[in-house]
Design a protein around this motif. Sequence first.
Motif, short mmCIF file in Angstrom:
data_model
loop_
_atom_site.label_atom_id
_atom_site.label_comp_id
_atom_site.label_asym_id
_atom_site.label_seq_id
_atom_site.Cartn_x
_atom_site.Cartn_y
_atom_site.Cartn_z
N HIS A 386 -45.05 45.82 12.94
CA HIS A 386 -46.20 44.96 13.23
C HIS A 386 -45.83 43.48 13.29
O HIS A 386 -46.70 42.61 13.19
N ALA A 387 -44.55 43.18 13.43
CA ALA A 387 -44.12 41.77 13.42
C ALA A 387 -44.72 41.02 14.60
O ALA A 387 -44.85 41.56 15.70
N ASN A 388 -45.11 39.77 14.37
CA ASN A 388 -45.75 38.95 15.39
C ASN A 388 -45.07 37.58 15.36
O ASN A 388 -45.58 36.62 14.79
N ALA A 389 -43.88 37.51 15.96
CA ALA A 389 -43.08 36.29 15.86
C ALA A 389 -43.68 35.17 16.70
O ALA A 389 -44.21 35.41 17.78
N PRO A 390 -43.62 33.92 16.20
CA PRO A 390 -44.10 32.80 16.99
C PRO A 390 -43.11 32.50 18.12
O PRO A 390 -41.95 32.92 18.06
N LEU A 391 -43.56 31.77 19.12
CA LEU A 391 -42.74 31.50 20.29
C LEU A 391 -42.72 29.99 20.48
O LEU A 391 -43.78 29.36 20.56
N GLU A 392 -41.52 29.40 20.51
CA GLU A 392 -41.46 27.95 20.73
C GLU A 392 -41.31 27.71 22.23
O GLU A 392 -40.49 28.34 22.88
N ILE A 393 -42.10 26.79 22.79
CA ILE A 393 -42.08 26.58 24.25
C ILE A 393 -42.02 25.08 24.59
O ILE A 393 -42.30 24.22 23.74
N ASP A 394 -41.65 24.79 25.83
CA ASP A 394 -41.80 23.42 26.33
C ASP A 394 -43.27 23.20 26.66
O ASP A 394 -44.03 24.15 26.82
N ALA A 395 -43.66 21.95 26.78
CA ALA A 395 -45.07 21.64 27.10
C ALA A 395 -45.30 21.91 28.58
O ALA A 395 -45.42 20.98 29.39
N ASP A 396 -45.37 23.20 28.92
CA ASP A 396 -45.39 23.59 30.32
C ASP A 396 -46.40 24.72 30.51
O ASP A 396 -46.36 25.72 29.79
N LEU A 397 -47.32 24.56 31.48
CA LEU A 397 -48.41 25.53 31.66
C LEU A 397 -47.89 26.91 32.05
O LEU A 397 -48.45 27.93 31.62
N GLY A 398 -46.82 26.95 32.82
CA GLY A 398 -46.23 28.24 33.21
C GLY A 398 -45.85 29.07 32.00
O GLY A 398 -46.09 30.28 31.95
N GLU A 399 -45.30 28.41 31.00
CA GLU A 399 -44.89 29.14 29.78
C GLU A 399 -46.11 29.68 29.04
O GLU A 399 -46.10 30.77 28.49
#
Length: 416
Positions: A386-399
Amino acid sequence: MLSLEYPLPGERGEDLRALFDVRRSAGSSYDVLHGAIVPLDASGVWRYRELVLPDAKPSDVVTYPEGNTPLLRRAMVSSWCGIDALVMKHEGSNPTGSFKDRGMTVALTQARRVGASAVACASTGNTAASLAAYAAQAGIPALVLVPTGQVSLGKLAQSLAYGARTLLVRGDFDDCMRLARDAAERLGVYLANSINPYRIAGQKTIVLELLQQLGWHAPDWIVLPAGNLGNTAAFGAALHDAIELGLIEKMPRVAAVQASGAAPFAASFRDGFRERHTVSAETVATAIRIGDPASYSRAVQVIRETNGIVLEVPDEAILDAKAVVDASGVGCEPASAASVAGVRELASRGDIRPGDVVAAVLTGHILKDPGILLEYHREMQPAPAHANAPLEIDADLGEVERALEAARRVLTKNLR
Ligand code: F0G
């Protein structure tokens, strides 16, 4: 070990149920600006005062108010356990986030009545947080003894914030307990551990409130996590009163669930209680990391009187149960999830049957132990189910868009 003795109320059965029901409706509305003190009926502990501390004067009572915790039913948790009529009594909704507040309101009331100059406890964290808050309210200095490095972040933070003198003892909970008892005997501080009969009297109200929420129909099972066994003792005392006073007609079976690495009570149960076991405790559920439970004898009596069961569940099962309770939107701390893991285990063994009505007690709030949560979701390898890892992203709408699509896919898969 002492217990409180007082005359039972004159009312019985229907009349007593009606008295508690009237108080429950009355208690929900009180005028905090104009009332001099919190009316006792506003508390899910003091509403049952005849069975807690009948002679307490309202002006002596130290109340938040506490109790009034919800009874929840979630399809996701029921289906994971294989039990349709499963309800969770969420004691994490108490003021300091655990069931300990129910005992502490009574213990601090008594401390005030006897003019205690200081109060103390040994704790795995929740008792300390609760004592700190209620002592602050009562204006009595508090000393808490906790095992260093073994208390979760939320609980330690609470004790400091509420202003208790916090002693990090080099040792485990069982060492803290011995030290606290010595301090009570030799230094004259008022001991507010669960061997204190006033604490047990307050914790009885978890069961009384549960029965009231079920319309005074007893469930088939009450399942709880077990560490120092104070709560197991309290549940037995409440059920004893409830039967004797005609509040309910049949005795539910009590199932006490321990973590495998801290399961001396389960070992004794397997022996038919011929021998009192102790262990050197180790478990991810730090709240119940206890190897020599103080309320052992009373808990044995409760398991016998309720035709109960004691079982152990491994840490992996506790973490899985917690992940399911959390993902259902309810949330609880690791030790609390032992009760849900226990329900699943008892159902798979056939001890709990699919049609049984089961009440599992969630003893503490999800935010008590953020450390284990982050480890589970971000760090454990391989990633748990049930792991729900966070996701680090660039400030980009596509991501963001890609993340959204992935989240939708997961949700659709889970709903299928
Ligand atoms: N669940 C939680 C969240 C607890 O904090 C505890 C005990 C238990 C279950 C077990 O209850 O000890 O009556 O069998 N916590 C104590 C403390 C030991 O110090 O906070 P028990």
